[in-house]
Design an enzyme around this catalytic site. Structure first.
Site, PDB file in Angstrom:
ATOM      1  N   GLN A 171      -2.556  -8.572  12.471  1.00 24.58           N
ATOM      2  CA  GLN A 171      -2.890  -7.693  11.352  1.00 24.58           C
ATOM      3  C   GLN A 171      -1.864  -7.708  10.225  1.00 24.58           C
ATOM      4  O   GLN A 171      -2.223  -7.569   9.055  1.00 24.58           O
ATOM      5  CB  GLN A 171      -3.049  -6.255  11.872  1.00 24.58           C
ATOM      6  CG  GLN A 171      -3.597  -5.280  10.860  1.00 24.58           C
ATOM      7  CD  GLN A 171      -4.156  -4.050  11.531  1.00 24.58           C
ATOM      8  OE1 GLN A 171      -5.299  -4.038  11.987  1.00 24.58           O
ATOM      9  NE2 GLN A 171      -3.360  -3.003  11.622  1.00 24.58           N
ATOM     10  N   GLU A 207      -3.609  -3.608   2.266  1.00 23.57           N
ATOM     11  CA  GLU A 207      -2.253  -3.127   2.016  1.00 23.57           C
ATOM     12  C   GLU A 207      -1.536  -3.921   0.926  1.00 23.57           C
ATOM     13  O   GLU A 207      -0.336  -3.757   0.722  1.00 23.57           O
ATOM     14  CB  GLU A 207      -1.441  -3.125   3.309  1.00 23.57           C
ATOM     15  CG  GLU A 207      -1.967  -2.112   4.315  1.00 23.57           C
ATOM     16  CD  GLU A 207      -1.086  -1.955   5.537  1.00 23.57           C
ATOM     17  OE1 GLU A 207      -0.126  -2.740   5.691  1.00 23.57           O
ATOM     18  OE2 GLU A 207      -1.351  -1.047   6.333  1.00 23.57           O
ATOM     19  N   ASP A 240       2.661  -7.175  13.250  1.00 17.56           N
ATOM     20  CA  ASP A 240       1.863  -6.120  13.883  1.00 17.56           C
ATOM     21  C   ASP A 240       0.612  -6.782  14.429  1.00 17.56           C
ATOM     22  O   ASP A 240      -0.259  -7.206  13.666  1.00 17.56           O
ATOM     23  CB  ASP A 240       1.504  -5.030  12.868  1.00 17.56           C
ATOM     24  CG  ASP A 240       0.544  -3.984  13.440  1.00 17.56           C
ATOM     25  OD1 ASP A 240       0.323  -3.980  14.672  1.00 17.56           O
ATOM     26  OD2 ASP A 240       0.025  -3.170  12.649  1.00 17.56           O
ATOM     27  N   LYS A 273       3.821   7.828  11.852  1.00 14.96           N
ATOM     28  CA  LYS A 273       2.845   8.064  10.793  1.00 14.96           C
ATOM     29  C   LYS A 273       2.501   9.550  10.807  1.00 14.96           C
ATOM     30  O   LYS A 273       1.817  10.018  11.728  1.00 14.96           O
ATOM     31  CB  LYS A 273       1.582   7.238  11.031  1.00 14.96           C
ATOM     32  CG  LYS A 273       1.800   5.723  10.954  1.00 14.96           C
ATOM     33  CD  LYS A 273       0.534   4.976  11.342  1.00 14.96           C
ATOM     34  CE  LYS A 273       0.679   3.474  11.142  1.00 14.96           C
ATOM     35  NZ  LYS A 273      -0.510   2.735  11.642  1.00 14.96           N
ATOM     36  N   ARG A 330      -0.053   4.155   5.540  1.00 13.48           N
ATOM     37  CA  ARG A 330      -1.337   3.757   6.108  1.00 13.48           C
ATOM     38  C   ARG A 330      -2.002   2.785   5.131  1.00 13.48           C
ATOM     39  O   ARG A 330      -1.591   2.638   3.988  1.00 13.48           O
ATOM     40  CB  ARG A 330      -2.264   4.964   6.344  1.00 13.48           C
ATOM     41  CG  ARG A 330      -1.767   6.033   7.280  1.00 13.48           C
ATOM     42  CD  ARG A 330      -1.357   5.536   8.662  1.00 13.48           C
ATOM     43  NE  ARG A 330      -2.402   4.928   9.457  1.00 13.48           N
ATOM     44  CZ  ARG A 330      -3.040   5.516  10.481  1.00 13.48           C
ATOM     45  NH1 ARG A 330      -2.765   6.771  10.807  1.00 13.48           N
ATOM     46  NH2 ARG A 330      -3.930   4.850  11.199  1.00 13.48           N
ATOM     47  N   SER A 331      -3.064   2.140   5.597  1.00 14.80           N
ATOM     48  CA  SER A 331      -3.733   1.159   4.731  1.00 14.80           C
ATOM     49  C   SER A 331      -4.407   1.821   3.532  1.00 14.80           C
ATOM     50  O   SER A 331      -4.466   1.252   2.440  1.00 14.80           O
ATOM     51  CB  SER A 331      -4.746   0.341   5.532  1.00 14.80           C
ATOM     52  OG  SER A 331      -5.636   1.177   6.231  1.00 14.80           O
ATOM     53  N   LYS A 373       7.975   1.167   6.716  1.00 14.69           N
ATOM     54  CA  LYS A 373       6.875   0.247   6.416  1.00 14.69           C
ATOM     55  C   LYS A 373       6.051   0.864   5.304  1.00 14.69           C
ATOM     56  O   LYS A 373       5.458   1.912   5.492  1.00 14.69           O
ATOM     57  CB  LYS A 373       5.975   0.060   7.651  1.00 14.69           C
ATOM     58  CG  LYS A 373       6.365  -1.062   8.575  1.00 14.69           C
ATOM     59  CD  LYS A 373       5.401  -1.148   9.758  1.00 14.69           C
ATOM     60  CE  LYS A 373       3.989  -1.462   9.307  1.00 14.69           C
ATOM     61  NZ  LYS A 373       3.080  -1.673  10.469  1.00 14.69           N
TER      62      LYS A 373
END
Length: 447
Positions: free
Chosen positions: A168, A210, A247, A344, A373-374, A395
């Site tokens: 991913q 992303e 990931d 998260k 998050r995306s 991230k």
């Protein structure tokens, strides 16, 4: 006075064009906080519930009017006249008001948007930046803050893209940078070099959710080769200036009926043990120091084997495995599974719980990575959380797209303001990085 006099919520849109929640908190003395929450696409099965309308006449069912109405009525009434600086008390009121284990009554998105807005209003009232207020809530005693090393997702696959790559996220990590500003510069330069590499090969430079490139490629090894080439063309050295991270989001690859991990792009499938060997081979060849969700969240046996095999030489991150949940993290600690946690805030649903998970992880020897998050917004709270807790790593995507760069720009401003009261986490402090660098530098030895 710092008493709450009003809470206002509204429906806005995130970086994918999907609705999300934004909340304002106002105090009697005129201070206020504004916060919005992100949304993921690759979800752990035990994440706190994100409340959606499921009205397919609006936004294909993804509207958040229910959440907005809950905040503007139930939550607002419950928090009026409470001291805005009582973060843990306020979060507990909302959690108890919800009354479920996964926040399915009020919605984690509802609670978190208010929780973060509360913290921002309190920080404003106390005349301090948010990261300093978070450090105070967290109980950090030092006046020196660690600036997080960024893990920059420059190539997307899996659920974050419409390409054929199964892994991913392919990330560059500028561990050789002297500070956050230089790290961001390195990330930007390598990303532009990757664009040139892809263009010169006639490969698509379409973007994923992303903001990373999302090409169709013949294998994951080839993807890593192209990234390595872009590092070289930027005049940096893999294994010195930059290391890589991936990931796998392996829960999406796991076929329950066969118990195997299916890599469609390479037309192969693996048992848990074989998949560990596959990842180990990639790591050694391409200086991958961190593997996130290298096994399915349902495959604790596989994750245990992964940790036993690679846990002493690599950072093994639990995302879907732990979903920022203290009970799942405790289970991982007790079973000696993974050695790092992705944090998260919207997976657990409140600032207080987020800080408690970071503290538990650090006290147990697990590294911590604060993550976006995306589906993101321009809210920069995760940058302040990363600094305020000295999490060490963050991230938040590539150096592209304003919902990602807003976090980087916030980190630049924080570092500039702190001056000598900050240090860049860097190469010497990341879990097992020195061991992985040694393995990469000696990859041709029979060891």
């Amino acid at each position: 006075m710092p008493e709450i006099v009003n809470i206002i919520s509204r429906e806005i849109v995130d970086s994918r064009g999907n609705p999300t929640v934004e909340s304002e908190v106002h105090t009697k003395s005129g201070f206020f906080g504004l916060a919005s929450v992100p949304s993921g696409s690759s979800l752990g099965s035990q994440e706190a519930l994100e409340l959606r309308d499921n009205d397919h006449a609006r936004f294909f069912g993804k509207g958040v009017k229910k959440s907005v109405n809950i905040i503007n009525s139930t939550i607002r009434v419950s928090l009026l006249n409470i001291d805005v600086t009582k973060q843990s008390v306020i979060d507990e009121i909302m959690i108890n008001l919800d009354g479920t284990n996964n926040k399915s009554q009020l919605g984690a998105n509802s609670i978190l948007s208010v929780s973060l807005a509360i913290a921002k209003a309190a920080a404003s009232f106390m005349g301090m930046p948010l990261y300093q207020y978070i450090a105070r809530l967290y109980g950090m005693s030092s006046n020196v803050y660690s600036m997080p090393v960024p893990m920059m997702n420059i190539m997307n696959g899996g659920k974050h893209a419409d390409n054929n790559l199964d892994i991913q996220e392919f990330m560059i990590v500028p561990v050789g940078a002297k500070n956050i500003k230089q790290a961001i510069q390195m990330g930007s330069e390598i990303s532009y070099s990757l664009k040139n590499v892809l263009n010169n090969l006639g490969i698509s430079i379409a973007l994923g959710d992303e903001g990373g490139y999302a090409p169709n490629l013949k294998s994951h090894s080839y993807a890593l080769e192209l990234i390595n080439k872009s590092i070289e063309q930027s005049n940096y050295v893999l294994g010195k200036d930059v290391v890589l991270a991936i990931d796998c989001a392996a829960s999406e690859l796991f076929e329950v009926s066969t118990g195997k991990y299916v890599i469609n792009s390479e037309k192969v499938s693996f048992t848990s043990e074989e998949f560990v060997d596959y990842l180990s081979s990639l790591a050694r060849k391409y200086c991958i120091f961190s593997i996130e969700d290298g096994q399915s969240e349902h495959d604790w046996h596989g994750f245990s084997y992964l940790t036993k095999k690679l846990g002493d030489i690599m950072q093994l991150v639990g995302d879907d495995l732990f979903v920022t949940n203290p009970n799942l993290l405790k289970m991982g600690i007790n079973k000696n599974v993974a050695n790092s946690i992705l944090v998260k805030p919207n997976q657990i649903g409140s600032l207080t719980e987020t800080l408690n998970v970071i503290k538990l992880a650090k006290e147990s020897g697990y590294s911590t990575i604060v993550s976006h998050r995306s589906g993101e917004t321009e809210d920069t709270s995760i940058a302040d959380i990363a600094v305020g807790t000295s999490a060490g790593q963050i991230k938040t995507g590539p150096v592209r797209c304003s919902e990602r760069t807003s976090k980087y720009n916030r980190l630049i401003r924080i570092e500039e303001f702190l001056k000598d009261n900050s240090k860049f986490y860097g190469v010497n402090e990341i879990k097992n990085l020195s061991a992985q660098l040694w393995m990469y530098q000696n990859k041709n030895m029979n060891i």
